[in-house]
Design an enzyme around this catalytic site. Structure first.
Site, short mmCIF file in Angstrom:
data_model
loop_
_atom_site.label_atom_id
_atom_site.label_comp_id
_atom_site.label_asym_id
_atom_site.label_seq_id
_atom_site.Cartn_x
_atom_site.Cartn_y
_atom_site.Cartn_z
N ASP A 50 0.84 -1.20 0.00
CA ASP A 50 0.00 0.00 0.00
C ASP A 50 0.88 1.24 0.00
O ASP A 50 1.63 1.49 0.94
CB ASP A 50 -0.91 0.01 1.23
CG ASP A 50 -1.82 1.23 1.24
OD1 ASP A 50 -2.94 1.13 0.70
OD2 ASP A 50 -1.40 2.29 1.75
N TYR A 55 3.66 9.88 -1.09
CA TYR A 55 4.72 9.36 -0.24
C TYR A 55 6.10 9.60 -0.85
O TYR A 55 7.11 9.56 -0.15
CB TYR A 55 4.55 7.86 0.00
CG TYR A 55 3.29 7.48 0.75
CD1 TYR A 55 2.47 8.44 1.35
CD2 TYR A 55 2.91 6.15 0.85
CE1 TYR A 55 1.33 8.08 2.01
CE2 TYR A 55 1.76 5.78 1.52
CZ TYR A 55 0.96 6.74 2.11
OH TYR A 55 -0.18 6.38 2.76
N LYS A 84 -2.29 6.06 -4.82
CA LYS A 84 -3.36 7.02 -4.56
C LYS A 84 -3.14 8.33 -5.33
O LYS A 84 -2.02 8.80 -5.47
CB LYS A 84 -3.44 7.31 -3.05
CG LYS A 84 -3.58 6.06 -2.20
CD LYS A 84 -3.59 6.39 -0.72
CE LYS A 84 -3.52 5.12 0.12
NZ LYS A 84 -2.17 4.52 0.11
N HIS A 117 -6.88 9.85 -2.73
CA HIS A 117 -6.23 9.86 -1.42
C HIS A 117 -7.04 10.63 -0.37
O HIS A 117 -7.16 10.19 0.78
CB HIS A 117 -4.84 10.49 -1.56
CG HIS A 117 -3.91 10.11 -0.46
ND1 HIS A 117 -2.54 10.09 -0.61
CD2 HIS A 117 -4.11 9.74 0.82
CE1 HIS A 117 -1.96 9.72 0.53
NE2 HIS A 117 -2.91 9.50 1.40
#
Length: 231
Positions: A50, A55, A84, A117
């Site tokens: 995930d 990120y 996302k 997200h």
């Protein structure tokens, strides 16, 4: 871990491993650690990875997965990969671009699950957390239904097997489910803002890790902020 037996069927017929390996890391952690940790996770038995565009470590994750594929530990189809759509890519013409950038970093042809997200839209641009001269976040106004239609097009293009959302509240979820011309229902609503039992919280507090519990209050005040609703 026998990941093949620990899956659940999504509403579109695909199967997702019930246990996933989260890849968000705090600032200051070397990106090489992400590659190392992902390799260890795969060796341990994790098959659901995930992650998210925001990120900013998908290239390192991709290196780990490609390494494990090359050595024969897994095949691409063994990995269930989630990424996302970030808030600065909410405009419909940018939704697929965000996914394509993730795919390029990962060296993938597709992801297994693409999520919105967060239902708060931010000003598009190279700065993923845009602020004005006063340090206030610069929000954008984008219809959530228009974003969802763009997500559906990503599925139609074969860039993702499933589409879903993250951090939506009930009102926002119902709005998508009731939108005219809905082609694909969201297969999930991944929630990060949650409350554990008092007993569980005592255990976490007792870890003495000097951590902070987050609820995305930095976006509070924007019309799309989901946690203002009671449900």
């Amino acid at each position: 871990m026998n990941s093949k037996q620990q899956t659940m069927r999504l509403s579109d017929g695909h199967f997702i491993p019930v246990l996933g390996f989260g890849t968000y890391v705090p600032k200051g952690v070397p990106k090489t650690k992400v590659t190392e940790a992902t390799k260890i996770a795969i060796d341990t038995g994790f098959r659901h990875i995930d992650s998210a565009f925001m990120y900013q470590n998908e290239e390192e994750i991709g290196l780990a997965i490609q390494s494990k594929i090359a050595e024969g530990t897994v095949k691409r189809e063994d990995i269930f990969y989630t990424t996302k759509l970030w808030c600065t890519f909410h405009r419909p013409e940018l939704v697929q671009l965000c996914l394509e950038q993730s795919l390029k970093k990962l060296q993938f042809d597709y992801v297994d699950l693409y999520l919105i997200h967060f239902p708060v839209s931010l000003k598009p641009g190279k700065n993923y957390l845009p602020t004005d001269e006063n340090g206030q976040y610069i929000f954008d106004t984008v219809d959530l239904c228009a974003i969802w239609k763009a997500m559906e097009r990503c599925k139609d293009a074969g860039l993702t097997k499933s589409v879903g959302m993250s951090n939506f509240n009930r009102r926002q979820l119902v709005m998508i489910l009731n939108m005219p011309g809905l082609k694909y229902k969201p297969v999930c609503n991944q929630i990060f803002d949650f409350q554990l039992s008092l007993e569980d919280m005592k255990v976490i507090d007792g870890l003495n890790k000097n951590v902070r519990y987050m609820s995305f209050t930095i976006f509070k005040g924007q019309p799309g902020f989901p946690f203002s609703d009671e449900d």
